[in-house]
Design a protein around this motif. Sequence first.
Motif, PDB file in Angstrom:
ATOM      1  N   GLU A  32     105.891  64.254   7.772  1.00 31.72           N
ATOM      2  CA  GLU A  32     105.952  63.042   6.968  1.00 31.72           C
ATOM      3  C   GLU A  32     107.234  62.256   7.214  1.00 31.72           C
ATOM      4  OE1 GLU A  32     104.988  63.581   2.866  1.00 31.72           O
ATOM      5  OE2 GLU A  32     103.580  65.186   3.299  1.00 31.72           O
ATOM      6  N   ARG A  33     107.995  62.645   8.225  1.00 30.33           N
ATOM      7  CA  ARG A  33     109.226  61.920   8.526  1.00 30.33           C
ATOM      8  C   ARG A  33     109.013  61.049   9.743  1.00 30.33           C
ATOM      9  NH1 ARG A  33     113.533  66.631   8.658  1.00 30.33           N
ATOM     10  NH2 ARG A  33     111.684  67.811   9.213  1.00 30.33           N
ATOM     11  N   PRO A  34     108.853  59.754   9.542  1.00 27.91           N
ATOM     12  CA  PRO A  34     108.605  58.838  10.660  1.00 27.91           C
ATOM     13  C   PRO A  34     109.697  58.967  11.716  1.00 27.91           C
ATOM     14  CG  PRO A  34     108.331  57.710   8.576  1.00 27.91           C
ATOM     15  CD  PRO A  34     108.908  59.055   8.266  1.00 27.91           C
ATOM     16  N   GLY A  35     109.279  58.878  12.963  1.00 26.86           N
ATOM     17  CA  GLY A  35     110.223  58.932  14.055  1.00 26.86           C
ATOM     18  C   GLY A  35     110.338  60.300  14.671  1.00 26.86           C
ATOM     19  N   GLU A  36     110.023  61.369  13.911  1.00 26.02           N
ATOM     20  CA  GLU A  36     110.056  62.697  14.493  1.00 26.02           C
ATOM     21  C   GLU A  36     108.663  63.099  14.947  1.00 26.02           C
ATOM     22  OE1 GLU A  36     113.439  64.960  12.139  1.00 26.02           O
ATOM     23  OE2 GLU A  36     111.854  66.322  12.756  1.00 26.02           O
ATOM     24  N   GLU A  37     107.691  62.922  14.085  1.00 20.25           N
ATOM     25  CA  GLU A  37     106.322  63.285  14.436  1.00 20.25           C
ATOM     26  C   GLU A  37     105.463  62.075  14.752  1.00 20.25           C
ATOM     27  OE1 GLU A  37     104.819  66.250  14.870  1.00 20.25           O
ATOM     28  OE2 GLU A  37     106.782  67.165  14.692  1.00 20.25           O
ATOM     29  N   GLY A  38     105.895  60.881  14.300  1.00 22.46           N
ATOM     30  CA  GLY A  38     105.104  59.726  14.658  1.00 22.46           C
ATOM     31  C   GLY A  38     105.054  58.651  13.602  1.00 22.46           C
ATOM     32  N   PHE A  39     104.278  57.629  13.911  1.00 24.89           N
ATOM     33  CA  PHE A  39     104.093  56.473  13.038  1.00 24.89           C
ATOM     34  C   PHE A  39     102.607  56.217  12.874  1.00 24.89           C
ATOM     35  CE2 PHE A  39     108.264  55.912  15.005  1.00 24.89           C
ATOM     36  CZ  PHE A  39     109.060  55.649  13.893  1.00 24.89           C
ATOM     37  N   GLU A  40     101.872  57.277  12.480  1.00 25.14           N
ATOM     38  CA  GLU A  40     100.438  57.131  12.307  1.00 25.14           C
ATOM     39  C   GLU A  40     100.114  56.017  11.313  1.00 25.14           C
ATOM     40  OE1 GLU A  40     102.083  59.891  12.046  1.00 25.14           O
ATOM     41  OE2 GLU A  40     101.316  61.306  13.569  1.00 25.14           O
ATOM     42  N   GLY A  41      99.157  55.176  11.688  1.00 26.14           N
ATOM     43  CA  GLY A  41      98.751  54.095  10.803  1.00 26.14           C
ATOM     44  C   GLY A  41      99.538  52.816  10.978  1.00 26.14           C
ATOM     45  N   VAL A  42     100.620  52.859  11.765  1.00 29.94           N
ATOM     46  CA  VAL A  42     101.437  51.664  11.986  1.00 29.94           C
ATOM     47  C   VAL A  42     100.900  50.895  13.188  1.00 29.94           C
ATOM     48  CG1 VAL A  42     103.725  50.798  12.628  1.00 29.94           C
ATOM     49  CG2 VAL A  42     103.511  52.699  11.010  1.00 29.94           C
ATOM     50  N   THR A  43     100.787  49.576  13.039  1.00 32.01           N
ATOM     51  CA  THR A  43     100.403  48.706  14.154  1.00 32.01           C
ATOM     52  C   THR A  43     101.523  47.706  14.392  1.00 32.01           C
ATOM     53  OG1 THR A  43      98.027  48.892  13.704  1.00 32.01           O
ATOM     54  CG2 THR A  43      98.753  47.003  15.006  1.00 32.01           C
ATOM     55  N   LEU A  44     102.072  47.718  15.598  1.00 33.93           N
ATOM     56  CA  LEU A  44     103.133  46.784  15.967  1.00 33.93           C
ATOM     57  C   LEU A  44     102.548  45.614  16.734  1.00 33.93           C
ATOM     58  CD1 LEU A  44     105.979  49.180  17.211  1.00 33.93           C
ATOM     59  CD2 LEU A  44     105.659  48.216  14.922  1.00 33.93           C
ATOM     60  N   ARG A  45     103.009  44.408  16.436  1.00 34.59           N
ATOM     61  CA  ARG A  45     102.632  43.208  17.175  1.00 34.59           C
ATOM     62  C   ARG A  45     103.764  42.883  18.141  1.00 34.59           C
ATOM     63  NH1 ARG A  45     101.740  41.248  12.066  1.00 34.59           N
ATOM     64  NH2 ARG A  45     103.885  41.991  11.789  1.00 34.59           N
ATOM     65  N   LEU A  46     103.501  42.943  19.445  1.00 34.09           N
ATOM     66  CA  LEU A  46     104.525  42.748  20.470  1.00 34.09           C
ATOM     67  C   LEU A  46     104.274  41.439  21.208  1.00 34.09           C
ATOM     68  CD1 LEU A  46     105.882  45.426  22.937  1.00 34.09           C
ATOM     69  CD2 LEU A  46     105.312  43.144  23.739  1.00 34.09           C
ATOM     70  N   ALA A  71     101.014  55.527  16.680  1.00 31.83           N
ATOM     71  CA  ALA A  71     100.994  54.109  16.317  1.00 31.83           C
ATOM     72  C   ALA A  71     100.128  53.329  17.296  1.00 31.83           C
ATOM     73  CB  ALA A  71     102.417  53.556  16.317  1.00 31.83           C
ATOM     74  N   GLN A  72      99.873  52.071  16.961  1.00 27.59           N
ATOM     75  CA  GLN A  72      99.128  51.169  17.831  1.00 27.59           C
ATOM     76  C   GLN A  72      99.998  49.941  18.116  1.00 27.59           C
ATOM     77  OE1 GLN A  72      95.889  51.749  19.082  1.00 27.59           O
ATOM     78  NE2 GLN A  72      96.290  53.789  18.234  1.00 27.59           N
ATOM     79  N   VAL A  73      99.840  49.383  19.305  1.00 23.87           N
ATOM     80  CA  VAL A  73     100.581  48.182  19.673  1.00 23.87           C
ATOM     81  C   VAL A  73      99.602  47.104  20.111  1.00 23.87           C
ATOM     82  CG1 VAL A  73     102.303  47.159  21.217  1.00 23.87           C
ATOM     83  CG2 VAL A  73     102.603  49.508  20.379  1.00 23.87           C
ATOM     84  N   GLN A  74      99.701  45.953  19.475  1.00 27.32           N
ATOM     85  CA  GLN A  74      98.891  44.799  19.866  1.00 27.32           C
ATOM     86  C   GLN A  74      99.772  43.853  20.686  1.00 27.32           C
ATOM     87  OE1 GLN A  74      97.428  42.966  16.289  1.00 27.32           O
ATOM     88  NE2 GLN A  74      95.926  44.575  15.878  1.00 27.32           N
ATOM     89  N   PHE A  75      99.369  43.603  21.931  1.00 29.48           N
ATOM     90  CA  PHE A  75     100.102  42.667  22.773  1.00 29.48           C
ATOM     91  C   PHE A  75      99.678  41.239  22.426  1.00 29.48           C
ATOM     92  CE2 PHE A  75     101.153  46.381  25.102  1.00 29.48           C
ATOM     93  CZ  PHE A  75     102.225  46.072  25.929  1.00 29.48           C
ATOM     94  N   VAL A  76     100.673  40.408  22.097  1.00 25.52           N
ATOM     95  CA  VAL A  76     100.439  38.982  21.869  1.00 25.52           C
ATOM     96  C   VAL A  76     101.035  38.275  23.077  1.00 25.52           C
ATOM     97  CG1 VAL A  76     100.769  37.020  20.335  1.00 25.52           C
ATOM     98  CG2 VAL A  76     100.653  39.348  19.389  1.00 25.52           C
ATOM     99  N   GLU A  77     100.189  37.882  24.021  1.00 25.79           N
ATOM    100  CA  GLU A  77     100.666  37.339  25.283  1.00 25.79           C
ATOM    101  C   GLU A  77     100.668  35.810  25.245  1.00 25.79           C
ATOM    102  OE1 GLU A  77      99.757  40.218  28.741  1.00 25.79           O
ATOM    103  OE2 GLU A  77      97.927  40.197  27.544  1.00 25.79           O
ATOM    104  N   ILE A  78     101.807  35.230  25.627  1.00 25.27           N
ATOM    105  CA  ILE A  78     102.046  33.796  25.464  1.00 25.27           C
ATOM    106  C   ILE A  78     102.550  33.216  26.785  1.00 25.27           C
ATOM    107  CG2 ILE A  78     103.282  32.068  24.095  1.00 25.27           C
ATOM    108  CD1 ILE A  78     103.853  34.344  22.043  1.00 25.27           C
ATOM    109  N   PRO A  79     102.038  32.062  27.232  1.00 22.79           N
ATOM    110  CA  PRO A  79     102.560  31.421  28.443  1.00 22.79           C
ATOM    111  C   PRO A  79     104.054  31.138  28.309  1.00 22.79           C
ATOM    112  CG  PRO A  79     100.495  30.406  27.791  1.00 22.79           C
ATOM    113  CD  PRO A  79     100.889  31.318  26.666  1.00 22.79           C
TER     114      PRO A  79
END
Length: 497
Positions: A32-46, A71-79
Amino acid sequence: MARVAVSVCRRGRWAVLAVVLLLLAVACGPEERPGEEGFEGVTLRLAVEVGPALGNPIKPYVEQWEQETGAQVQFVEIPFAEIFPKLMSSFQARTDEYDVVIILPTWLGDMAGRGFLEPLDEQIEGDERVDWDDILPRCQDINVWEGETYIVPLDCDVFMSYYNRQLFEDPGHQEAFEERYGYPLGPPETWDQYRDIAEYFSEETEAAGAMESMARQTQTFWTALSRMVPYVSRGEGWELFFDPDDMTPLINSPGHVRALEDMVEIVEYGPSNILEFDVGDIRAQFPQGDAALALDWASIGMIPPDRTNQEVIGFQQIPGVDRVYDHEAGEWVELEEPNRVPFMAANGWGAAIPVTSPNKEAAFDLISFLTSTEISVQFVSMRDNQESAVGYQPFRRSHFENIDAWTESGWEREIAEEYLDQTLQSLEADFVQPDLRIPGAFEYLDALDAGVTSALAGQQTPQEALDQVAEQWDQITDRLGREEQLRLYRASLGLEG
């Protein structure tokens, strides 16, 4: 005695707090300590530039981080032309659209200066993956704004000159060139030599004489600035952009105009569609032997995606000039040796965290993972990127020392060593011209881009185009506040007061 009692009382409270935190940690368990075992449920917008140069090279490693953290990462790609305005619009509206943004230090005056980015010094300090001391000092400094670090490097930019080894090593061309121009054929040390070489190969071979970015809104202004630097820069840092006493634009000086005249002349010796060229076109075509010369960031040195024609590309620092325009004296100065000045065009892409991100801990963990020595050496050497473009180049001391990492990515040791040596020489030169890093930088450089491309297309003379740019720069400065712009410009150059 009262002070002692208070001190003891405080120590007692801290001791109790420490015990409570320890019990909570044991009760919660490591999962339950983020960063050691993970960030389950977190979605980052990159947010990142669209295309193969920046987004694609890091995708395999982002996927690895997702697998390791949950975690999940969503790529926001921009010209490219839309990245700055889109991000600024989101920042000004205080929306939480992005968790990680891959940006340029050139924009720090607008983004960090207006409080839109999270300062990262506390997270960086002591982070073993970031390993800040391994990052080259100049690649550290460009990511600092008014004493605080806002960007973690994924790249460190320097412009380079490229030549076609196969053409240059041909005995027939060597003999014919020297007979025609009176000096041996070799990598150009000056822009005059660059012009001669482009002319010769455009007339004597099927290859183009040179390839350079010349299209509007495709970073052509950085190519122009790389040509202007040696004509005006003598190691002070300010000569390329503004007078450090009153923010008078210097962009239309005789030195700047001469450099643009040189660039206009190259149009005749480039591919028939060179006015439509951007860096992507250069990276796709030059490694195939389609030109004698090219200008680009150091990235192109490691471009051939199939690794089969590495021997085509030769690399060196950008050419120099035999005379420099002295702004203070208002005259040209003749030199005994060419003035060759490396230019940190764009300064280098890096990752930052918007203050509005609700996932700052996960965001920094991703950034720390990507910039780490182990991961970053893979994408700067194009280990998993099989496309003819890459936007990242070496920025760590270990990138230059660990030659095995490059050979593991498919590069011949001799080629990799020469590429890294030339790149490091530029980044560690006694003087390296930094790019602009003040509020309004995007506007100033976009105005320059419009002027340069107008001159290249023959719509204005170089003098007319740069005179107009200077007028626009003055208007931008007045609108943003001349006194404050001057203060920040001087600060960006390390000048007092």
